[in-house]
Design an enzyme around this catalytic site. Structure first.
Site, PDB file in Angstrom:
ATOM      1  N   CYS A   1       0.850  -1.455  -0.350  1.00  0.00           N
ATOM      2  CA  CYS A   1       0.203   0.285  -0.219  1.00  0.00           C
ATOM      3  C   CYS A   1       1.165   1.351   0.427  1.00  0.00           C
ATOM      4  O   CYS A   1       0.598   2.376  -0.140  1.00  0.00           O
ATOM      5  CB  CYS A   1      -1.082  -0.152   1.320  1.00  0.00           C
TER       6      CYS A   1
HETATM    7  N1  COA Z   1     -20.306  -9.121   8.202  1.00  0.00           N
HETATM    8  C1  COA Z   1     -21.303  -9.585   9.415  1.00  0.00           C
HETATM    9  N2  COA Z   1     -20.647  -9.350  10.507  1.00  0.00           N
HETATM   10  C2  COA Z   1     -18.371  -9.214  10.303  1.00  0.00           C
HETATM   11  C3  COA Z   1     -18.227  -9.452   9.125  1.00  0.00           C
HETATM   12  C4  COA Z   1     -19.726  -9.243   8.329  1.00  0.00           C
HETATM   13  N3  COA Z   1     -18.611  -8.880   6.526  1.00  0.00           N
HETATM   14  N4  COA Z   1     -16.975  -9.925   8.995  1.00  0.00           N
HETATM   15  C5  COA Z   1     -16.721  -9.632  10.134  1.00  0.00           C
HETATM   16  N5  COA Z   1     -18.035  -9.402  11.338  1.00  0.00           N
HETATM   17  C6  COA Z   1     -18.092  -9.534  12.574  1.00  0.00           C
HETATM   18  C7  COA Z   1     -17.144 -10.509  13.023  1.00  0.00           C
HETATM   19  O1  COA Z   1     -17.158 -11.678  13.018  1.00  0.00           O
HETATM   20  C8  COA Z   1     -17.183 -10.777  14.463  1.00  0.00           C
HETATM   21  O2  COA Z   1     -18.057 -10.374  15.377  1.00  0.00           O
HETATM   22  P1  COA Z   1     -17.966 -11.013  16.626  1.00  0.00           P
HETATM   23  O3  COA Z   1     -17.547  -9.918  17.538  1.00  0.00           O
HETATM   24  O4  COA Z   1     -19.184 -11.652  16.798  1.00  0.00           O
HETATM   25  O5  COA Z   1     -16.608 -12.418  17.179  1.00  0.00           O
HETATM   26  C9  COA Z   1     -17.506  -8.948  14.889  1.00  0.00           C
HETATM   27  O6  COA Z   1     -18.274  -8.641  13.087  1.00  0.00           O
HETATM   28  C10 COA Z   1     -16.212  -7.825  14.673  1.00  0.00           C
HETATM   29  O7  COA Z   1     -15.127  -7.836  13.453  1.00  0.00           O
HETATM   30  P2  COA Z   1     -14.039  -7.810  13.689  1.00  0.00           P
HETATM   31  O8  COA Z   1     -13.126  -8.359  12.469  1.00  0.00           O
HETATM   32  O9  COA Z   1     -12.909  -7.589  14.835  1.00  0.00           O
HETATM   33  O10 COA Z   1     -14.162  -6.116  13.388  1.00  0.00           O
HETATM   34  P3  COA Z   1     -13.419  -5.248  12.982  1.00  0.00           P
HETATM   35  O11 COA Z   1     -13.793  -3.736  13.721  1.00  0.00           O
HETATM   36  O12 COA Z   1     -12.013  -5.244  13.452  1.00  0.00           O
HETATM   37  O13 COA Z   1     -13.359  -4.552  11.886  1.00  0.00           O
HETATM   38  C11 COA Z   1     -12.438  -4.761   9.978  1.00  0.00           C
HETATM   39  C12 COA Z   1     -12.998  -5.429  10.356  1.00  0.00           C
HETATM   40  C13 COA Z   1     -11.028  -5.479   9.091  1.00  0.00           C
HETATM   41  C14 COA Z   1     -12.803  -3.119   8.739  1.00  0.00           C
HETATM   42  C15 COA Z   1     -10.953  -3.506  11.071  1.00  0.00           C
HETATM   43  O14 COA Z   1     -10.234  -3.984  11.798  1.00  0.00           O
HETATM   44  C16 COA Z   1      -9.780  -3.091   9.866  1.00  0.00           C
HETATM   45  O15 COA Z   1     -10.067  -1.659   8.497  1.00  0.00           O
HETATM   46  N6  COA Z   1      -8.125  -2.917  10.107  1.00  0.00           N
HETATM   47  C17 COA Z   1      -6.889  -2.515   9.697  1.00  0.00           C
HETATM   48  C18 COA Z   1      -7.402  -3.117   8.098  1.00  0.00           C
HETATM   49  C19 COA Z   1      -6.244  -2.512   6.960  1.00  0.00           C
HETATM   50  O16 COA Z   1      -6.020  -1.013   6.998  1.00  0.00           O
HETATM   51  N7  COA Z   1      -5.890  -3.036   6.302  1.00  0.00           N
HETATM   52  C20 COA Z   1      -4.414  -2.564   5.508  1.00  0.00           C
HETATM   53  C21 COA Z   1      -5.443  -3.265   4.617  1.00  0.00           C
HETATM   54  S1  COA Z   1      -3.661  -3.063   3.146  1.00  0.00           S
END
Ligand code: COA
Length: 381
Positions: free
Chosen positions: A155
């Site tokens: 990225c």
């Molecule tokens: N739909 C519904 N629920 C979902 C889901 C989806 N598509 N994906 C995950 N969930 C649920 C999970 O099961 C979890 O449920 P639980 O609390 O009952 O276990 C809950 O949502 C939270 O999941 P989590 O993965 O911890 O979400 P988050 O708030 O951390 O958001 C990201 C996920 C990926 C959006 C976030 O962590 C993020 O953006 N991180 C940085 C990523 C980044 O910058 N990456 C670089 C890429 S180049």
């Protein structure tokens, strides 16, 4: 002598997929998979897959839709991946084509002729092939002179590419360099992975970096920059010529085939990324603004990498010590999703027209590696 940004270019695919469309396809896949595996699920040997949810996606990431170059196959529950027709070697490759599209837009803005550009750098997360370098193909199709090469810092490829271009100019290798960021992120996304299926979109950007004595009157001086990397396994894509998509049950040992397709696509530990990268980037911006002699209060805008809205809001808050208006760190995630290296350049391209001479801003990338790049710019009119 200085190296400056003369212009940027943005090419956007025609098709887009809304969260609702994406989730509908994903949930059809879930129903299908659960029905095909009903016996194992009932016996407790497999876990049923869970539905995805559009409001969750928007709340967790700020993403509402994404542009894609191959829409229908992504939404087909039997495919759930882009399907891009293979091209003969005599035809331009798809990555070179979208890089050329973005580069032409940057050239048009300045009136610069392609033959007056003397280097092309293709800097992006996922290169289409080993060699010849995609940049050399871009050189051929644009008609630029000099040379070209590819580089990948995930990225952060665009900011690292910008710095590589500056180095070529300071070293006397080139006077006018096109840095292209063609990102077909959907081709390395696992659309069957509920945690990540919503994250990426496709796009291409280009940055024309030039020696100030040949740059157009209106340009962006690069006041200061800083590049940082720190190894992490929290964002990874193992695909490569030693690690390709062998079937899961082919009995191969070593990397090849060990985990089947799943780790040959994007995988991340999103929570850890969030927790570790936010302070890393906020500290870098604070330290480097001091090194640049730029008072943060005078920084008109930060064009941040576009991975997650909450992440950007938090970085801006940490840097300034208060909640800030979204205009200060504009978001393109809602429309484009995460487009890897292109994200901060899209934000810069779309939200920089209101800068007056003397105004300062910051282009900042961060991502896998970990890698981060901060480039402080000042408008010269
Ligand atoms: N739909 C519904 N629920 C979902 C889901 C989806 N598509 N994906 C995950 N969930 C649920 C999970 O099961 C979890 O449920 P639980 O609390 O009952 O276990 C809950 O949502 C939270 O999941 P989590 O993965 O911890 O979400 P988050 O708030 O951390 O958001 C990201 C996920 C990926 C959006 C976030 O962590 C993020 O953006 N991180 C940085 C990523 C980044 O910058 N990456 C670089 C890429 S180049």
């Amino acid at each position: 002598m200085k190296a400056v940004i003369s212009a940027t270019g943005l090419w956007t695919p025609e098709d887009s997929i809304s969260n609702e469309e994406l989730v509908e396809a994903f949930n059809q896949y879930v129903d299908k998979w659960n029905s095909e595996n009903a016996v194992d699920i009932a016996a407790g040997t497999k876990d049923a897959l869970e539905y995805s949810n559009a409001p969750f996606i928007e709340k967790a990431s700020g993403i509402k839709s994404r542009f894609v170059i191959s829409k229908d196959p992504i939404l087909d529950p039997n495919i759930m991946a882009p399907r891009i027709p293979a091209r003969d070697n005599g035809e331009i490759s798809v990555l070179a084509e979208i890089a050329v599209n973005a580069a032409k837009k940057a050239l048009e803005k300045t009136g610069r002729k392609a033959e007056d550009v003397d280097a092309v750098i293709v800097a992006c997360s996922n290169l289409q092939r080993g060699y010849p370098a995609v940049a050399v193909e871009v050189q051929e199709y644009l008609g630029t002179s000099g040379f070209g090469f590819d580089m990948n810092v995930a990225c952060s490829s665009a900011t690292f590419g910008l710095e590589a271009a500056r180095g070529l100019i300071y070293g006397g290798q080139a006077k006018s360099v096109l840095v292209c960021n063609p990102e077909i992120c959907t081709a390395h996304l696992n659309f069957k992975d509920r945690d990540a299926h919503f994250i990426f979109g496709d796009v291409a950007t280009a940055i024309l970096v030039e020696r100030d004595d040949i740059a157009p009157k209106e340009h962006w001086e690069i006041i200061h920059s800083k590049l940082v990397t720190k190894f992490s396994n929290n964002i990874r894509n193992n695909f490569g010529f030693l690690n390709h998509c062998a079937p899961e049950d082919d009995g191969m040992t070593g990397d090849r085939g060990k985990k089947g397709l799943t780790d040959k696509l994007f995988v991340q530990n999103g929570r850890s990324v969030f927790k570790e990268v936010v302070p890393m980037v906020a500290n870098m911006i604070t330290e480097e603004s001091a090194n640049a002699g730029v008072d943060l209060a005078d920084l008109k805008r930060m064009w941040l990498h576009q991975a997650n809205l909450n992440m950007n809001v938090l970085i801006a808050k940490k840097v300034l010590g208060k909640n800030v208006d979204i205009k200060y760190a504009p978001v393109v995630l809602d429309e484009y999703a995460n487009t890897s290296s292109a994200g901060s350049i899209i934000a810069f391209d779309k939200y920089s027209d209101d800068f007056d001479a003397g105004d300062t801003g910051l282009i900042c990338s961060f991502g896998a590696g970990y890698s981060a790049g901060a480039v402080f710019v000042r408008k010269v009119a």
